[in-house]
Design a protein around this motif. Structure first.
Motif, PDB file in Angstrom:
ATOM      1  N   TYR A   1      -8.805  -1.099   5.838  1.00 50.83           N
ATOM      2  CA  TYR A   1      -8.084  -1.693   6.974  1.00 50.83           C
ATOM      3  C   TYR A   1      -7.467  -0.469   7.956  1.00 50.83           C
ATOM      4  O   TYR A   1      -6.989   0.567   7.508  1.00 50.83           O
ATOM      5  CB  TYR A   1      -6.971  -2.158   6.235  1.00 50.83           C
ATOM      6  CG  TYR A   1      -5.827  -2.966   7.097  1.00 50.83           C
ATOM      7  CD1 TYR A   1      -6.332  -4.236   7.924  1.00 50.83           C
ATOM      8  CD2 TYR A   1      -4.612  -2.665   7.096  1.00 50.83           C
ATOM      9  CE1 TYR A   1      -5.347  -4.862   8.690  1.00 50.83           C
ATOM     10  CE2 TYR A   1      -3.601  -3.349   7.667  1.00 50.83           C
ATOM     11  CZ  TYR A   1      -3.854  -4.125   8.719  1.00 50.83           C
ATOM     12  OH  TYR A   1      -3.034  -4.789   9.388  1.00 50.83           O
TER      13      TYR A   1
ATOM     14  N   LEU B   1       4.476 -13.442   5.706  1.00 47.81           N
ATOM     15  CA  LEU B   1       3.738 -12.138   5.421  1.00 47.81           C
ATOM     16  C   LEU B   1       4.316 -11.702   3.943  1.00 47.81           C
ATOM     17  O   LEU B   1       5.223 -11.900   3.440  1.00 47.81           O
ATOM     18  CB  LEU B   1       4.671 -11.031   6.440  1.00 47.81           C
ATOM     19  CG  LEU B   1       3.787  -9.909   7.004  1.00 47.81           C
ATOM     20  CD1 LEU B   1       2.646 -10.282   7.864  1.00 47.81           C
ATOM     21  CD2 LEU B   1       4.620  -9.071   7.912  1.00 47.81           C
ATOM     22  N   GLY B   2       3.102 -11.137   3.300  1.00 46.40           N
ATOM     23  CA  GLY B   2       3.932 -10.628   2.094  1.00 46.40           C
ATOM     24  C   GLY B   2       2.677  -9.657   1.678  1.00 46.40           C
ATOM     25  O   GLY B   2       1.527  -9.549   1.946  1.00 46.40           O
TER      26      GLY B   2
ATOM     27  N   ASN C   1     -12.154  -4.577   5.325  1.00 43.60           N
ATOM     28  CA  ASN C   1     -11.709  -4.960   6.641  1.00 43.60           C
ATOM     29  C   ASN C   1     -11.846  -4.269   7.620  1.00 43.60           C
ATOM     30  O   ASN C   1     -11.243  -3.134   7.595  1.00 43.60           O
ATOM     31  CB  ASN C   1     -10.283  -5.516   6.533  1.00 43.60           C
ATOM     32  CG  ASN C   1      -9.621  -6.080   7.545  1.00 43.60           C
ATOM     33  OD1 ASN C   1     -10.392  -6.385   8.656  1.00 43.60           O
ATOM     34  ND2 ASN C   1      -8.446  -6.539   7.557  1.00 43.60           N
TER      35      ASN C   1
ATOM     36  N   ASP D   1      -7.749  -2.151  -2.976  1.00 44.48           N
ATOM     37  CA  ASP D   1      -7.230  -3.284  -2.106  1.00 44.48           C
ATOM     38  C   ASP D   1      -8.194  -4.659  -2.244  1.00 44.48           C
ATOM     39  O   ASP D   1      -9.437  -4.656  -1.817  1.00 44.48           O
ATOM     40  CB  ASP D   1      -7.073  -2.749  -0.548  1.00 44.48           C
ATOM     41  CG  ASP D   1      -6.311  -3.803   0.405  1.00 44.48           C
ATOM     42  OD1 ASP D   1      -6.691  -5.201   0.199  1.00 44.48           O
ATOM     43  OD2 ASP D   1      -6.009  -3.483   1.310  1.00 44.48           O
TER      44      ASP D   1
ATOM     45  N   ILE E   1       0.916  -1.140   0.000  1.00 46.11           N
ATOM     46  CA  ILE E   1       0.053   0.028   0.067  1.00 46.11           C
ATOM     47  C   ILE E   1       0.824   1.232  -0.055  1.00 46.11           C
ATOM     48  O   ILE E   1       0.604   2.083  -0.794  1.00 46.11           O
ATOM     49  CB  ILE E   1      -0.979  -0.190   1.122  1.00 46.11           C
ATOM     50  CG1 ILE E   1      -1.969  -1.102   1.203  1.00 46.11           C
ATOM     51  CG2 ILE E   1      -1.675   1.325   1.504  1.00 46.11           C
ATOM     52  CD1 ILE E   1      -2.683  -1.415   2.508  1.00 46.11           C
TER      53      ILE E   1
ATOM     54  N   SER F   1      -0.406 -11.922   2.994  1.00 49.72           N
ATOM     55  CA  SER F   1      -0.396 -12.644   4.161  1.00 49.72           C
ATOM     56  C   SER F   1      -1.793 -13.532   4.354  1.00 49.72           C
ATOM     57  O   SER F   1      -1.838 -14.188   5.246  1.00 49.72           O
ATOM     58  CB  SER F   1      -0.079 -11.623   5.325  1.00 49.72           C
ATOM     59  OG  SER F   1       0.612 -10.495   4.800  1.00 49.72           O
TER      60      SER F   1
HETATM   61  C1  LIG Z   1      -4.069  -7.439   6.673  1.00 51.93           C
HETATM   62  C2  LIG Z   1      -4.280  -6.516   5.595  1.00 51.93           C
HETATM   63  C3  LIG Z   1      -3.256  -5.272   5.152  1.00 51.93           C
HETATM   64  C4  LIG Z   1      -1.875  -5.243   5.606  1.00 51.93           C
HETATM   65  O1  LIG Z   1      -1.377  -6.424   5.388  1.00 51.93           O
HETATM   66  P1  LIG Z   1       0.161  -6.959   6.235  1.00 51.93           P
HETATM   67  O2  LIG Z   1       0.283  -8.048   5.082  1.00 51.93           O
HETATM   68  O3  LIG Z   1      -0.428  -7.284   7.507  1.00 51.93           O
HETATM   69  O4  LIG Z   1       0.972  -5.853   6.135  1.00 51.93           O
HETATM   70  C5  LIG Z   1      -3.929  -4.628   4.313  1.00 51.93           C
HETATM   71  N1  LIG Z   1      -5.133  -4.624   3.554  1.00 51.93           N
HETATM   72  C6  LIG Z   1      -6.032  -5.470   3.993  1.00 51.93           C
HETATM   73  C7  LIG Z   1      -7.463  -5.653   3.555  1.00 51.93           C
HETATM   74  C8  LIG Z   1      -5.601  -6.339   5.294  1.00 51.93           C
HETATM   75  O5  LIG Z   1      -6.773  -7.032   5.579  1.00 51.93           O
END
Ligand SMILES: *Cc1c(COP(=O)(O)O)cnc(C)c1O
Length: 427
Positions: free
Chosen positions: A111, A218-219, A159, A184, A90, A208
């Motif tokens: 998020y 994580l990714g 989210n 996203d 992001i 992730s």
């Molecule tokens: C978890 C999440 C993120 C962040 O991702 P990380 O891999 O935890 O850094 C961004 N957007 C959404 C919708 C998420 O659920």
């Protein structure tokens, strides 16, 4: 092979690794930071972006490349860039096109981590985030935009509230403003939603979550739709020469892939939010079953949403697959194959009752994570959205008693049995 025409399951399994004769059938892990060249002249061409080969793993790596191509294929993009986390994706995706003096029009139901980086760190960098309720009208959205607005941002399924993005409204606003729509797509994944077919220009993911699917790596990833004209006067950094590459113009030299090329060779070079090749390998492995898992997550979630809706101790449940949901019509329109595995609900009796419910669960675990194969729960107000003020929480629709449920791929009956015993403990 017409890979672009394959169905999503074939793309998930087969994309994008084609071993030559007698080579490993499964993607090899290239755990090497660096790559050997025969001559100085050839390596110089790589540095000048005249030759597209690996030079240093901060910029590209053969294992990560396979993952990027697979996700780009599934999304229907022109290229992708994998990152070390979703937040990295992001951050990099936004900073690739916004800088000091710009503003972003962003839905306020995104998020929590994205909300925070938009409203604090980006603010410190001189980028203003104009946060708005995604349910306002197109005219209201347009009226919030400023001449310096460079981006419209939202989540396909948000989210934690699982609001469904009104793609038509958001993409019309972005088009009218002459700026890209960035979506996203973490919760929907390309299995349930294809943002580029619905007017988005850039897609970001936290891999992730469902893409990995097993909560091991994580990714993140940025995918370029290749469908935005960066030469419309608003984005001179894509058109004017980049002196750090001897005057390359991303728009002129790279055409449709201008955005993702700049993201890699400029932003990733400078920020270094690179995934480990081993994590790329794990995420690629997870993606191979994404189409099967998303079906099971969605089927289970709908069953459990209906169970909760009919339960005397459940105060409310929000899931876009329920006919009672405000987002049901949008879900019918944009998510015909399922609404993914995340929903929210409250236990009758408020914050304490919800806390007791969580503490009473035996199989279902309390974790910060969502969207993996195991069912899990969380109270957003005390965790993911902890950084938000009370007013911001109310604005985003996060109530203190809210439980975020991420339904896994177990047998639905066993998840329901665990919920039932936890409800009984709340009596
Ligand atoms: C978890 C999440 C993120 C962040 O991702 P990380 O891999 O935890 O850094 C961004 N957007 C959404 C919708 C998420 O659920």
């Amino acid at each position: 092979m017409d890979k672009d025409k394959w169905k999503i399951g074939t793309q998930a399994v087969q994309g994008e690794y084609w071993p030559s004769n007698a080579k490993a059938r499964v993607v090899p892990i290239t755990m090497s930071t660096t790559y050997r060249y025969d001559t100085c002249e050839e390596l110089a061409r790589v540095f000048d972006l005249e030759q597209d080969t690996d030079m240093y793993t901060r910029l590209s790596n053969p294992t990560t490349d396979i993952l990027e191509k697979k996700i780009s294929l599934m999304e229907g993009g022109v290229g992708a860039l994998a990152t070390s986390s979703g937040m990295a994706a992001i951050t990099l995706a936004v900073l690739n096109m916004c800088k000091k003096g710009d503003s972003i029009l962003a839905a306020n139901n995104i998020y929590g981590g994205a909300y925070t980086v938009f409203t604090t760190t980006f603010k410190d960098l001189g980028i203003e985030a104009i946060m708005f309720d995604p349910d306002i009208s197109e005219e209201e959205m347009l009226s919030l935009a400023k001449p310096n607005t460079k981006l419209v941002y939202g989540e396909s399924i948000s989210n934690p509230l699982a609001k469904v993005l009104d793609f038509d409204k958001f993409s019309r606003v972005a088009k009218k403003l002459g700026v890209p729509l960035m979506v996203d797509n973490t919760f929907a994944t390309p299995v349930l939603c294809k943002p580029f077919e619905l007017g988005a220009n850039i897609v970001v993911h936290s891999t992730s979550k469902y893409m990995d699917g097993h909560a091991v790596a994580l990714g993140g990833v940025i995918v370029d739709g290749g469908n935005f004209n960066w030469n419309n006067g608003k984005f001179p950094d894509f058109v004017e020469p980049d002196e750090s590459y001897h005057g390359v113009s991303y728009f002129k030299n790279f055409g449709k892939t201008a955005y993702i090329t700049k993201a890699r060779v400029q932003m990733m070079r400078n920020f270094g939010m690179t995934p480990s090749p081993f994590n790329s390998w794990l995420i690629n492995l997870g993606c191979e079953s994404l189409h099967l898992r998303m079906r099971q997550h969605s089927d289970n979630a709908l069953k459990i949403a209906k169970y909760l809706e009919n339960h005397e101790m459940c105060a409310w449940v929000k899931y876009p697959g329920l006919e009672s949901s405000q987002y049901y019509p949008l879900a019918q329109k944009y998510l015909p194959n399922g609404c993914s595995g995340v929903m929210t609900f409250g236990v009758k009796g408020g914050r304490d009752a919800s806390r007791k419910f969580i503490n009473s669960l035996k199989m279902v675990a309390l974790v910060t994570h969502v969207a993996d194969s195991r069912t899990c729960v969380l109270q957003p107000a005390s965790t993911t959205h902890r950084q938000l003020s009370d007013q911001e929480l109310i604005d985003c629709g996060i109530s203190p008693e809210m439980i975020r449920l991420s339904i896994g791929i177990e047998d639905a009956d066993d998840i329901i049995a665990d919920f039932e015993q936890a409800f009984q403990c709340c009596k």
